[in-house]
Design a protein around this motif. Structure first.
Motif, short mmCIF file in Angstrom:
data_model
loop_
_atom_site.label_atom_id
_atom_site.label_comp_id
_atom_site.label_asym_id
_atom_site.label_seq_id
_atom_site.Cartn_x
_atom_site.Cartn_y
_atom_site.Cartn_z
N SER A 158 -4.88 -12.63 2.24
CA SER A 158 -3.22 -11.76 1.83
C SER A 158 -4.30 -11.72 0.31
CB SER A 158 -2.82 -12.02 1.80
OG SER A 158 -1.89 -12.52 2.38
N ALA A 159 -3.95 -10.34 -0.10
CA ALA A 159 -4.75 -9.43 -1.70
C ALA A 159 -3.82 -11.01 -2.45
CB ALA A 159 -4.27 -8.42 -1.53
N PRO A 160 -5.05 -10.91 -3.75
CA PRO A 160 -4.03 -11.80 -4.53
C PRO A 160 -2.85 -10.57 -5.29
CG PRO A 160 -7.03 -11.09 -4.81
CD PRO A 160 -6.54 -10.47 -3.79
N ALA A 161 -2.69 -9.85 -5.55
CA ALA A 161 -1.61 -9.41 -6.12
C ALA A 161 -0.32 -9.71 -5.12
CB ALA A 161 -1.89 -7.14 -5.83
N GLU A 162 -0.77 -9.35 -3.81
CA GLU A 162 0.74 -10.27 -2.87
C GLU A 162 0.74 -11.31 -2.93
OE1 GLU A 162 1.48 -9.57 2.30
OE2 GLU A 162 -0.27 -8.68 1.23
N LEU A 163 -0.15 -12.70 -2.83
CA LEU A 163 0.06 -13.54 -2.89
C LEU A 163 0.66 -14.12 -4.57
CD1 LEU A 163 0.04 -17.03 -2.75
CD2 LEU A 163 -2.89 -16.45 -4.31
N ILE A 164 0.56 -13.46 -5.72
CA ILE A 164 1.84 -12.93 -6.75
C ILE A 164 2.76 -12.99 -6.53
CG2 ILE A 164 1.78 -12.32 -8.75
CD1 ILE A 164 -1.18 -12.82 -9.40
N ARG A 165 2.72 -11.81 -6.19
CA ARG A 165 4.69 -11.08 -5.51
C ARG A 165 5.18 -12.01 -5.40
NH1 ARG A 165 1.37 -6.19 -4.43
NH2 ARG A 165 1.63 -6.56 -2.56
N ALA A 166 4.46 -12.83 -3.63
CA ALA A 166 5.27 -13.34 -3.08
C ALA A 166 5.85 -14.73 -3.53
CB ALA A 166 4.26 -14.17 -1.84
N PHE A 171 6.13 -15.50 4.76
CA PHE A 171 5.18 -16.10 5.56
C PHE A 171 4.00 -14.72 4.27
CE2 PHE A 171 5.72 -13.95 8.38
CZ PHE A 171 4.87 -12.67 8.26
N LEU A 172 2.56 -15.86 4.13
CA LEU A 172 1.73 -14.93 3.81
C LEU A 172 0.30 -14.94 4.19
CD1 LEU A 172 1.28 -13.36 1.03
CD2 LEU A 172 0.38 -15.32 -0.07
N ALA A 178 12.45 -16.11 -7.70
CA ALA A 178 13.40 -15.59 -8.04
C ALA A 178 14.68 -15.50 -7.54
CB ALA A 178 13.31 -14.27 -8.35
N GLY A 179 14.43 -15.75 -5.58
CA GLY A 179 15.57 -16.58 -4.57
C GLY A 179 15.69 -15.82 -3.60
N ASN A 180 14.38 -14.88 -4.10
CA ASN A 180 14.44 -14.09 -2.48
C ASN A 180 13.44 -14.55 -1.83
OD1 ASN A 180 16.26 -11.87 -3.74
ND2 ASN A 180 14.33 -11.23 -5.22
N ALA A 181 13.56 -13.59 -0.14
CA ALA A 181 12.64 -13.87 0.76
C ALA A 181 11.44 -12.75 0.59
CB ALA A 181 13.27 -13.58 2.63
N TYR A 182 10.17 -13.51 0.79
CA TYR A 182 9.41 -12.38 0.52
C TYR A 182 8.86 -11.97 2.16
CZ TYR A 182 5.18 -10.09 -0.79
OH TYR A 182 4.38 -8.96 -0.80
N LEU A 183 9.10 -10.60 2.53
CA LEU A 183 8.68 -10.36 3.15
C LEU A 183 7.58 -8.71 3.05
CD1 LEU A 183 12.44 -9.10 4.65
CD2 LEU A 183 10.28 -10.67 5.88
N SER A 184 6.15 -9.21 3.91
CA SER A 184 4.84 -8.30 3.34
C SER A 184 5.56 -7.13 3.80
CB SER A 184 3.93 -9.10 2.88
OG SER A 184 2.99 -7.43 3.66
N PRO A 185 5.65 -5.91 3.80
CA PRO A 185 5.83 -4.47 3.86
C PRO A 185 4.49 -4.43 5.59
CG PRO A 185 5.39 -4.28 1.59
CD PRO A 185 5.38 -5.39 1.84
#
Length: 219
Positions: free
Chosen positions: A110-118, A105-106, A124-131
């Protein structure tokens, strides 16, 4: 998806939010926004047409809400990864979304860079866990966990080795494989192997579900 191209559908009922997300994502030449949906029904229909790599899905939408759309997306386009767009105030809906197969979830602010990372991580097949944000929301979810769910989580983790439980606890903190490896003095590849074993033993579809289970078990 190729290594240099990620196709995305944005689903949110607010045009300004969709426009902002599109602007951020398209600043990365590797990301293409192929469609925008104003409700859950449109999100499912457009995903069927475009078969995107990632859908960014708001939970609060008309015609068909995000949770219903998430379930339909899982059936209609099982290869598409869904990231839930949310706010801190949607605690129970977030829990249901993650347990229903959302890969992360996002937060909408969120910061723009975090959106792109997510988006890149999901593609790439990974879950996105914002630290930061994930830790906060997972803690909120854990604070309201039902006793039955907590007991089930504690029973499930008894099947893990001590080292596997160590890795699972760090997933619950929102750490990446690389950061968990540094904490446990393991290589990133070794942590990845442990994560795969943990998911199989716990019956979790992704890291997000495992992280929530870790918090339910109070690791």
């Amino acid at each position: 998806m190729t290594a240099a191209h990620v196709r995305v559908v944005i689903a949110d009922d607010e045009p300004l939010i969709r426009a902002g997300i599109r602007m951020i994502l398209t600043s990365d030449r590797a990301i293409e926004v192929v469609a925008e949906a104003a409700n859950g029904r449109e999100a499912v229909d457009l995903a069927r047409v475009h078969a995107p790599d990632v859908v960014l899905l708001d939970l609060q939408m008309p015609v068909m809400d995000g949770l219903t759309a998430l379930a339909e997306l899982g059936r209609a386009v099982p290869g598409t990864r869904v990231i839930v767009l949310t706010t801190f105030g949607e605690r129970e809906n977030v829990l249901r979304a993650l347990e229903s197969g959302g890969v992360g979830f996002l937060l909408k602010d969120s910061a723009p860079a975090e959106l792109i990372r997510a988006v890149r991580a999901a593609a790439a097949g990974n879950a996105y866990l914002s630290p930061g944000a994930t830790r906060h929301v997972v803690e909120q979810l854990a604070s309201g966990r039902a006793p039955a769910r907590a007991e089930r989580a504690r029973q499930l983790v008894t099947a893990l080795s001590v080292r596997e439980r160590d890795v699972l606890a760090l997933l619950g903190e929102g750490l990446s494989n690389a950061d968990a490896g540094k904490r446990l003095h393991m290589s990133e590849a070794t942590v990845k192997t442990y994560v795969s074993r943990i998911l199989a033993k716990l019956g979790c579809e992704n890291r997000v579900q495992a992280a929530l289970l870790a918090r339910d078990a109070a690791l």
